[in-house]
Enzyme design. Structure first.
Site, PDB file in Angstrom:
ATOM      1  CE  LYS A   1      -3.824   0.516   2.505  1.00 53.90           C
ATOM      2  NZ  LYS A   1      -4.458  -0.136   3.732  1.00 53.90           N
TER       3      LYS A   1
HETATM    4  O1  LIG Z   1      -6.195  -1.029   3.054  1.00 56.74           O
HETATM    5  C1  LIG Z   1      -7.227  -0.277   2.626  1.00 56.74           C
HETATM    6  C2  LIG Z   1      -7.599   0.181   1.473  1.00 56.74           C
HETATM    7  O2  LIG Z   1      -6.508  -0.148   0.756  1.00 56.74           O
HETATM    8  C3  LIG Z   1      -7.811   0.107   3.904  1.00 56.74           C
HETATM    9  O3  LIG Z   1      -6.998  -0.738   5.341  1.00 56.74           O
HETATM   10  C4  LIG Z   1      -8.296   1.570   4.976  1.00 56.74           C
HETATM   11  O4  LIG Z   1      -6.562   2.232   5.016  1.00 56.74           O
HETATM   12  C5  LIG Z   1      -9.349   1.663   5.871  1.00 56.74           C
HETATM   13  O5  LIG Z   1     -10.662   1.044   4.341  1.00 56.74           O
HETATM   14  C6  LIG Z   1      -9.820   3.385   5.785  1.00 56.74           C
HETATM   15  O6  LIG Z   1      -9.088   3.573   6.727  1.00 56.74           O
HETATM   16  C7  LIG Z   1     -10.972   2.916   6.827  1.00 56.74           C
HETATM   17  O7  LIG Z   1     -10.998   4.429   7.515  1.00 56.74           O
HETATM   18  P1  LIG Z   1     -12.287   4.648   8.400  1.00 56.74           P
HETATM   19  O8  LIG Z   1     -13.327   3.500   8.224  1.00 56.74           O
HETATM   20  O9  LIG Z   1     -11.323   4.498   9.212  1.00 56.74           O
HETATM   21  O10 LIG Z   1     -12.403   5.728   7.858  1.00 56.74           O
END
Ligand SMILES: O=C(CO)[C@@H](O)[C@H](O)[C@H](O)[C@H](O)COP(=O)(O)O
Length: 236
Positions: A90
């Site tokens: 990522k």
């Molecule tokens: O890997 C990913 C996206 O590729 C996820 O881990 C992504 O960072 C998460 O879905 C988000 O950060 C979560 O967002 P939130 O629910 O904290 O707003």
């Protein structure tokens, strides 16, 4: 249960939850991020990532770089990639100074590194990422639909446009990140989004898809009745 075309990933960094989801085949892949790792109390990045890949040897799993400049991110990407064939690296689309990471994304993709480009919020970013990815290299573009919705803006127009842009390049998949509720899984499925990554509470609700809504009134009052009995409260 209704058949979904969208792949459902588990978003989290609790190793036991990840192992259970993998063994029970409740999800198709996994994503982690620095905030989720901190929340799960991960103490050593490499040990955590290696244990996760050992437990999940053949499903997609994404780990994020921690660096804030291209040189550090590039070194970290090489380490993360070495964890396993099923690992996606990522890379945020910008760093904390707002500088574009597109040159690094292009360089890593040219080395056939599978990327998950994260923290994406605009169609211009989606276009630039897709342009930078080498055709045929399996890659994800993670658009944070939930955080867009948190600002009062409907993310659906952007998500629909992003599907088109991602599918214009062989190997590129759109990933719906920051999922807020089960309805988002249905929305992602309907627009042809490839993957949605969901927190554990949403993954646990997946069996509810297709449930008869007419049953819910009786179920709801049964729940109230159970709690009334447990509380010992009475009106009369
Ligand atoms: O890997 C990913 C996206 O590729 C996820 O881990 C992504 O960072 C998460 O879905 C988000 O950060 C979560 O967002 P939130 O629910 O904290 O707003």
């Amino acid at each position: 249960m209704t058949k979904l075309n969208v792949q459902v990933f588990a978003d989290g960094a609790d190793i036991n939850q990840m192992k259970e989801a993998y063994q029970n085949k409740t999800v198709d892949g996994f994503t982690t991020n620095p905030s989720l790792m901190a929340k799960a109390g991960v103490e050593d990045y490499t040990s955590f990532a290696k244990a996760a890949v050992e437990a999940i040897p053949d499903a997609s799993i994404s780990f994020e770089v921690f660096g804030d400049d291209m040189e550090t991110m590039e070194k970290e990407a090489a380490i993360i990639q070495s964890f396993g064939e099923n690992v996606f690296v990522k890379i945020p689309v910008v760093n904390t100074k707002g500088e574009s990471m597109i040159p690094l994304i292009k360089r890593l993709s040219e080395q056939d590194i599978k990327l998950n480009v994260t923290a994406v919020y605009t169609i211009e970013q989606v276009e630039a990422i897709v342009e930078a990815i080498k055709p045929g290299v399996e890659s994800y573009v993670s658009v944070f639909a939930g955080r867009i919705a948190d600002t009062g803006v409907d993310p659906m127009p952007l998500m629909k446009q992003s599907v088109e842009v991602c599918h214009s390049k062989e190997g590129v998949k759109l990933l719906w990140a920051s999922c807020r509720e089960l309805l988002n899984v249905i929305q992602a499925d309907e627009i042809g989004c490839d993957i949605i990554t969901c927190p554990a509470d949403v993954v646990n609700k997946i069996p509810n898809i297709g449930r008869d809504i007419n049953e819910l009134s009786v179920d709801t009052v049964k729940g109230f009745e159970k709690d009334i009995k447990a509380s010992g409260l009475s009106i009369l």
